[in-house]
Design an enzyme around this catalytic site. Structure first.
Site, PDB file in Angstrom:
ATOM      1  N   ASP A 150      36.941   2.925  62.835  1.00  0.00           N
ATOM      2  CA  ASP A 150      37.654   1.667  62.724  1.00  0.00           C
ATOM      3  C   ASP A 150      39.082   1.904  62.259  1.00  0.00           C
ATOM      4  OD1 ASP A 150      37.170  -1.398  60.847  1.00  0.00           O
ATOM      5  OD2 ASP A 150      37.841  -1.047  62.897  1.00  0.00           O
ATOM      6  N   ASP A 163      32.388  -6.580  61.185  1.00  0.00           N
ATOM      7  CA  ASP A 163      32.469  -6.397  59.744  1.00  0.00           C
ATOM      8  C   ASP A 163      31.266  -6.984  59.062  1.00  0.00           C
ATOM      9  OD1 ASP A 163      35.981  -7.131  59.780  1.00  0.00           O
ATOM     10  OD2 ASP A 163      34.910  -5.228  59.919  1.00  0.00           O
TER      11      ASP A 163
END
EC number: 3.4.23.-
Lengths: 533, 257
Positions: free
Chosen positions: A348, A451
């Site tokens: 990420d 997330d």
């Protein structure tokens, strides 16, 4: 406004006639003991109700003057009441006479609105009007012609900017804390009560190596290999998505997203519901189950992919994130899950911050084209424009402006082909000094669903660890919240989209392993001696 | 044990803290953030102190006997020192943060140091209370008999009240501590530390720590170790196919499930 007087008369006549017929039918049915007559009279009752609603709407629509609060006056109330009328009419399966055609009333409302909006911001730069127009042209992409967005990002005095940042900062942190906490609570509650999600019943095809090996070294190797495969799959899918997006294959992407939401909302919900009912030994027959799942799924699809009340949309996004996290917790082997969590936060970080990262490219492309990025995969805490709202809502324009912001990025997929975006955005500030309080509060920050999923996976695995120990779960929870807080702080400082996974997951992992191995024996020993520190 | 015990003890221990949270903190987002940051600081202090305790245990090779007791006392002392150190560190952080807030928002009043002291004390307290009591609470939902070996049957009640006391004390300590730091009265910090040590030294009247043994329940795939409260109550694991084994075996009225 002669139209209104005539139509009101017509409505009243219709109402009276229908009501009289209804009363007559009831009387006759009692006299002749006819069930058919009675049922028809109730049919007429629904017609009566529909007409009453129409009358009420018409009364509202009379108040057409624009006020401070309702810039379109109450004209839109007619539209708002339309669904309820339509439902009643549909139930009665009659054809309803459309008095004073909605379309005509809408049309008349349409033309004044842009002008009134623009006039309201007469003092602002011309550029805001141009922006609004470019936004309007983008509406086709959004596929909702009812969006009346009055824009205006006026210039604001520079000193206010930082103040607004911090003022919005704390509120937005809490606006994200709440859904993240809710998602985690759902996952932890399920893990602790429903045994299905802690049983090992096989693995995904993305993690083919088993962890039932003889030696620790072999197990570690297998988990690293599993991670590599999983991350590769995610990278490939992200790149595929970026390529599709660059070549404007919107239909394909939307179809893909719809397929994944369908699977989540129907299949996984069905399985989840089945397991929960099994745990509590509640019997449910198939028709009820079908009805429940169908309603849940259909409303979810509408809310997520089209339009719906913000709260409902947020609730559905939280639920699908929780479902996805539960699937991961069930099907990822122990060590692989931890290594995957670590690897995905590294990915990420790389994908969002590196100039050639796929997500960065995705966002930049979206920006060049002035398009919003798939709203179905991002949790938004801001208010969005809903049909029939008469209130001026610059925040939705703020939320729409989100993709126009220079560096917005999104990321990564989950294994089921649903792109999820683990990062954080902050929309630019539309505030200006004279703004009303409720509009200020509506600016929000967005967090990708990925997330939510990975945070919940971490906390869920901590809860599933099988010791009946709550301290580890709580420690991970606090760690993730603090990580999120720090990420948002960085967001407020750097004002560009950031990956939300790395800091939280790092804290979470550190706290998990240290709490599980160090704190737990210490606290257990203290508890056995009844010592309080 | 019954749901009444669970809910009663939960509310005794956490009720005032929850009320304080709902009425004073939940209204302002900034305070919530400071609360969670305070909880985080306490957590880190606990982590570091457990690390030291663990290392000390490793160094002494996990010998049973009085060594463990001394190690535990050492652990408790160290933990309290580290907690107060972290309280001081949090004070410095809040001081910097509030100066930053003041410089950014000159017209809006930043939270006062006393308010921040209260919030940080509550954060410390809530985290401390939760960590001490939540496992005991979750055990109280399961089957068992309290005080089967002659210990006090009021175990849960005592623990709940003690937890409540610790939470409130942390709030008070926070306020006193920060006030002393503001006014540079360093001896007050010593008083806070000493009172903390005094409170932690309050072991139950029968003195000796609860005797040995962790109740081990075996499942088909993994060992589950229940938190140790063996002499106080007899735990039966709710998982299928588990046995609750005690030494002596005869002491446990529930043999298998």
């Amino acid at each position: 406004m002669g139209c209104w007087g005539r139509n009101r008369g017509r409505l009243l006549c219709m109402l009276l006639l229908t009501f009289m017929f209804m009363v007559l039918e009831v009387v006759v049915s009692r006299v002749t003991a006819s069930l058919a007559m009675l049922s028809d009279s109730f049919h007429m009752l629904s017609d009566v109700l529909a007409l009453v609603v129409a009358l009420v709407a018409e009364r509202f629509a009379r108040r057409t003057h624009a006020t401070q609060k309702n810039t379109f006056g109450w004209i839109r109330a007619e539209v708002r009441l339309l669904p309820s009328r339509a439902m009643l009419t549909f139930m009665a399966s009659d054809s309803e006479e459309e008095v004073c055609d909605e379309r005509t009333s809408l049309m008349s409302a349409e033309s004044p609105s842009p002008r009134s909006c623009l006039e309201a911001q007469q003092g602002e730069d011309g550029e805001s009007a141009a922006q609004w127009r470019s936004q309007e042209s983008e509406e086709d992409f959004e596929d909702d012609p009812d969006r009346y967005i009055c824009s205006g990002v006026p210039g604001r005095p520079p000193g206010l900017e930082e103040e607004l940042t911090l003022k919005y900062g704390a509120k937005h942190v809490i606006m994200l804390f709440v859904p993240v906490t809710l998602c985690m609570i759902v996952v932890v509650a399920t893990i602790k009560s429903v045994r299905f999600y802690t049983e090992k019943n096989g693995q995904l095809i993305y993690t083919p190596f088993t962890e039932d090996t003889a030696s620790v070294g072999q197990r570690l190797l297998n988990s690293v290999l599993n991670t590599l495969i999983m991350i590769t799959v995610i990278v490939v899918m992200t790149i595929f998505l970026v390529v599709l997006y660059k070549h404007r294959c919107y239909k394909f992407i939307h179809g893909w997203l719809i397929m994944s939401s369908l699977m989540l909302l129907f299949l996984f919900t069905y399985i989840y519901l089945g397991e929960v009912l099994k745990t509590y030994s509640v019997a449910m027959d198939y028709p009820t189950l079908l009805l429940t799942v169908w309603n849940f799924g259909a409303v979810g699809m509408v809310c997520i992919h089209w339009k719906g009340p913000l709260l409902l949309q947020q609730a559905y996004l939280i639920m699908i994130s929780a479902l996805m996290a539960l699937v991961f917790i069930k099907y990822l082997p122990e060590w692989s899950a931890w290594v995957i969590l670590g690897a995905i936060s590294v990915y990420d970080l790389v994908a969002v911050l590196c100039p050639k990262g796929p997500l960065r490219m995705l966002v930049e492309t979206a920006q060049e084209r002035n398009e919003p990025i798939f709203p179905a995969l991002i949790y938004s805490s801001a208010m969005v424009w809903t049909v029939g709202m008469a209130k001026l809502d610059p925040s939705s324009q703020g939320a729409l402006q989100l993709p126009y912001d220079p560096e917005m990025e999104e990321d990564s997929y989950d294994s089921f082909g649903e792109p999820s975006y683990p990062d954080v955005f902050e929309p630019p500030l539309p505030g200006y000094p004279g703004e009303e309080l409720e509009e200020e509060e509506e600016r929000g920050v967005k967090l990708g669903l990925g997330d939510f999923i990975f945070y919940s996976v971490l906390v869920g695995k901590a809860a599933a660890a099988g010791n009946g120990d709550w301290n580890t779960t709580l420690a991970c929870f606090v760690a993730i919240l603090i990580g999120l807080c720090l990420t948002l702080l960085l967001l407020a400082v750097f004002r560009k989209a950031l990956p939300a996974l790395p800091i939280s997951i790092t804290f979470g992992l550190i706290f998990y392993f240290s709490a599980d191995n160090l704190v737990r024996p210490f606290m257990d020993t203290l508890a056995s001696h009844q010592l309080y520190i | 044990m019954t749901a009444a015990v669970f809910f009663g003890c939960a509310f005794i221990a956490f009720g005032p803290a929850l009320a304080l949270y709902v009425f004073t903190i939940a209204t302002e987002p900034l305070r919530i953030i400071f609360l969670i940051a305070g909880a985080f600081f306490w957590l880190v202090s606990l982590l570091i102190s457990s690390l030291f305790w663990f290392l000390a245990r490793l160094i002494t090779d996990n010998k049973d006997g009085p060594m463990q007791k001394y190690l535990l006392i050492f652990g408790v002392l160290l933990s309290i020192f580290i907690q107060e150190m972290f309280r001081f560190a949090y004070y410095r952080l809040l001081k910097k943060a509030s100066e930053g807030l003041k410089s950014i928002n000159p017209d809006e009043t930043a939270p006062s140091m006393r308010l921040l002291a209260y919030v940080s004390g509550l954060g410390f307290g809530i985290m401390s209370g939760v960590f001490s009591f939540v496992n005991t609470l979750s055990n109280s939902l399961g089957p068992g008999t309290v005080g089967i070996h002659g210990d006090s049957p009021q175990f849960f009640l005592n623990s709940a009240f003690m937890t409540l006391v610790v939470i409130l004390l942390h709030v008070f300590w926070g306020i006193v501590f920060f006030d002393a730091c503001e006014k540079k009265k360093w001896y007050v910090l010593l008083i806070v530390l000493l009172t903390h040590l005094l409170v932690s030294a309050q072991v139950p009247a029968d003195g000796a720590p609860r005797r040995s043994g962790l109740a081990k329940a075996q499942t088909s795939s993994a060992d589950i170790t229940l938190p140790d409260s063996k002499p106080l109550l007899c735990q039966v694991s709710r998982k299928e196919g588990t046995r609750c084994t005690f030494s002596p075996e005869s002491a446990c009225p529930y043999s298998s499930r």
